[in-house]
Design a protein around this motif. Sequence first.
Motif, PDB file in Angstrom:
ATOM      1  N   ALA A  22       3.314   3.410 -10.478  1.00  0.00           N
ATOM      2  CA  ALA A  22       4.250   2.637  -9.673  1.00  0.00           C
ATOM      3  C   ALA A  22       4.116   1.183 -10.076  1.00  0.00           C
ATOM      4  N   CYS A  23       5.143   0.395  -9.811  1.00  0.00           N
ATOM      5  CA  CYS A  23       5.097  -1.016 -10.160  1.00  0.00           C
ATOM      6  C   CYS A  23       5.811  -1.849  -9.104  1.00  0.00           C
ATOM      7  N   SER A  52       0.820  -1.195   0.000  1.00  0.00           N
ATOM      8  CA  SER A  52       0.000   0.000   0.000  1.00  0.00           C
ATOM      9  C   SER A  52       0.860   1.254   0.000  1.00  0.00           C
ATOM     10  N   MET A  53       1.881   1.264   0.845  1.00  0.00           N
ATOM     11  CA  MET A  53       2.739   2.434   1.004  1.00  0.00           C
ATOM     12  C   MET A  53       3.402   2.836  -0.298  1.00  0.00           C
ATOM     13  N   ASN A  54       3.926   1.869  -1.027  1.00  0.00           N
ATOM     14  CA  ASN A  54       4.703   2.187  -2.215  1.00  0.00           C
ATOM     15  C   ASN A  54       3.894   2.297  -3.493  1.00  0.00           C
ATOM     16  N   LEU A  55       2.750   1.612  -3.534  1.00  0.00           N
ATOM     17  CA  LEU A  55       2.006   1.592  -4.785  1.00  0.00           C
ATOM     18  C   LEU A  55       0.829   2.546  -4.845  1.00  0.00           C
ATOM     19  N   VAL A  56       0.506   3.183  -3.728  1.00  0.00           N
ATOM     20  CA  VAL A  56      -0.663   4.067  -3.723  1.00  0.00           C
ATOM     21  C   VAL A  56      -0.250   5.515  -3.459  1.00  0.00           C
ATOM     22  N   PRO A  57       0.131   6.254  -4.504  1.00  0.00           N
ATOM     23  CA  PRO A  57       0.590   7.624  -4.294  1.00  0.00           C
ATOM     24  C   PRO A  57      -0.528   8.609  -3.935  1.00  0.00           C
TER      25      PRO A  57
END
Lengths: 475, 298
Positions: free
Chosen positions: A345-346, A287-292
């Motif tokens: 993001a990926c 969630s942290m890295n893929l949901v800007p």
Amino acid sequence: MTQSVVIQVGQCGNQIGCCFWDLALREHAAVNQKAIYDEAISSFFRNVDTRVVGDGGSISKGKICSLKARAVLIDMEEGVVNEILQGPLRDVFDSKQLITDISGSGNNWAVGHKVFGSLYQEQILEKLRKSAEHCDCLQCFFIIHSMGGGTGSGLGTFLLKVLEDEFPEVYRFVASIYPSGEDDVITSPYNSMLAMKELNEHADCVLPIDNQSLFDIISKIDLMVNSGKLGTAIKPKSLVTSSAGAFKKRQEKPFDAMNNIVANLLLNLTSSARFEGSLNMDLNEISMNLVPFPQLHYLVSSLTPLYTLADVNIPSRRLDQMFSDAFSKDHQLIRADPKHSLYLACALMVRGNVQISDLRRNIERLKPALRFVSWNQEGWKTSLCSVPPVGHSHSLLALANNTCVKPTFIELRERFTRLYRKRAHLHHYLQIEGMEESCFTEALSSLSALIQEYNQLDATKSMPAEELPRLSVAV
Amino acid sequence: MEIWPAFMLLSKTRFWKQLGIWVIVQNYNSILTLSHLYRSSDALLVHENDAVHKICAKLMNIKQISFRDINQVLAHQLGSVFQPTYSGEGSFHYRRNPLGDLMENLVPHPEFKMLGVRNIPQMSENSLAYSTFTWAGLLKHLRQMLISNAKMEEGIDWQVRPPLSGLPTRGKMSLNKESHFNTSIANLVILRGKDVHSAELGAFKDPALYTSWLEPVHAFSVWKTQRAFSKYEKSAALVSNSQFLVKPLDTIVGKAWNMFASKAYIHQYTKFGIEEEDFLDSFTLLEQVIASYCNLGF
């Protein structure tokens, strides 16, 4: 290590859930030969001494006595849940973790959400609290459901609000089966639209999946299996569509294969949180890295390889092929082409015998063909789990936050509008207490706003990245 | 303000310079961490993972680099600095307070506390068998690594030279130019191995290497021990308070700023109480650090 609870809602949700538990058991059995109850297995299972009556039976370590899935099974019809409880997995489910009714939701989101929602709210809360109490550190709820029906769609999304209010710090991941164009449920566009609003507002992360894509993947595999080419014998257990095998004796129905793909998705998604590896990734990191941005939380997923060839002669080319395939539109679990849209993001979640240098090499190789948003040119998140799935030496799950998800939503809006314009079947919904036309119009606005967000991002695709002036300081 | 007489806070930080493939929000996390560490630590010892990766690939000849390999190189760097050394010239007693000495030698001003490490030699077991080393050779390379800001022994730019004394000010460091003379505030060289007393360190005492605030006798220190380190008969480490880390820091701040401008991922932080103000404070502090180090040439 943290724990997760799976909530399977409706016919589709429970069938997929059942496959998931079957495969999860097989996976842990393959790794945990000594049958010790360890942290890996505790993420999804409790260890219970069944001789103890009541709640005191939990055992925290030592030999496995009896494994119970951290699951809540909800269905407003009895058929599927009963089948599960009479089947080979009956002992895996705690009989107290079920909520069933008889009549079903009649493919009506309003019945699922409003009627059964209020009827079963207390019971649902009670079961959820129980399952949370059994966890040392509950990190995540996984909801599995379909969007097109009544129970999974309506009651499944009702749950989201309950979870948000009751357990605000626990992540809500949702695997949603979207209806295909030729869905046999006429009202599925209404159900899906109403459910989308809930997903927009109350889910942390949604993995949209559609039946047509699953079906296409199966066809591809069947073609390969039956091609009879020399030297292309496939290892049976390695099929991403195969069940654990030993349990199911009857003929596999087409849905079984499709459900197994989704089950494998969930297995791979959680592998890094369940097993060790040199680069672990917990679910909160997804969630942290893929949901800007909070609304843009829809992740397109792809699983490779779909099967492992029995011939193991070309290791590194096969590895690189696995990475390439992850970006091909034929491997996505919804109809989408990430390569020709814009990435926000990926994430690449790798399992098995793969080194960071392999990861680096492949990312460098594939990057030039992909378009990332200007402020996230290096928007890659990776994880390495040393334990491969059963039957494979390595595997890859790619999660893309990409504007390629937009067509699915646009199509949904179109199908909805076609029905709504004629006010077809609307009375079935409006006659339910709490339902008004505004529910429909609000849901439509919510989806339109989401589509607009993606449009705005797509508009930036062709613009050059602007260098913003930095803060200047006095020296 | 707190005073820490006996305990020196030496924070070891790692930069992932350009990889970006491990954590997407690494630039945010880096600027938030660095600014906090800068305020609360006495010194920061910073490693760049990209450089370590290159060392593994080019110098150690490792084909499939794993985290274990990377960590080994980092451990070697730390070991080469913190293993015991003699407390003074001609002494055979070991230094009792290396951290304190390090601080005293290298951090004369609290505005400038970023330290980088360089090691020489660094090679695989196989290559080691065919190599011999002299202190003169090792120190010559190490000095050039210092003034040309080379991350490792390979590909050193020998064209970079210290500016001639007597000429007017060298000017502010340009972040865009490739080769640039690396101005030092203070340096520490640590020598380990055979015949260490015969090593000639005059070249490191050249005032042209340093800012004008300190006399070279104060800006440069050396620690020695006869005892060899790891598998190297002779080895040298350099701990430097210089412009080593300006470019990497500037790159990270730039990327974080770019992302911050579009407000991406900010909600993930505000959820836990880190506000946009906190981000801005961090940016301000780090831009100040970058500017200060860039202006060392004046």
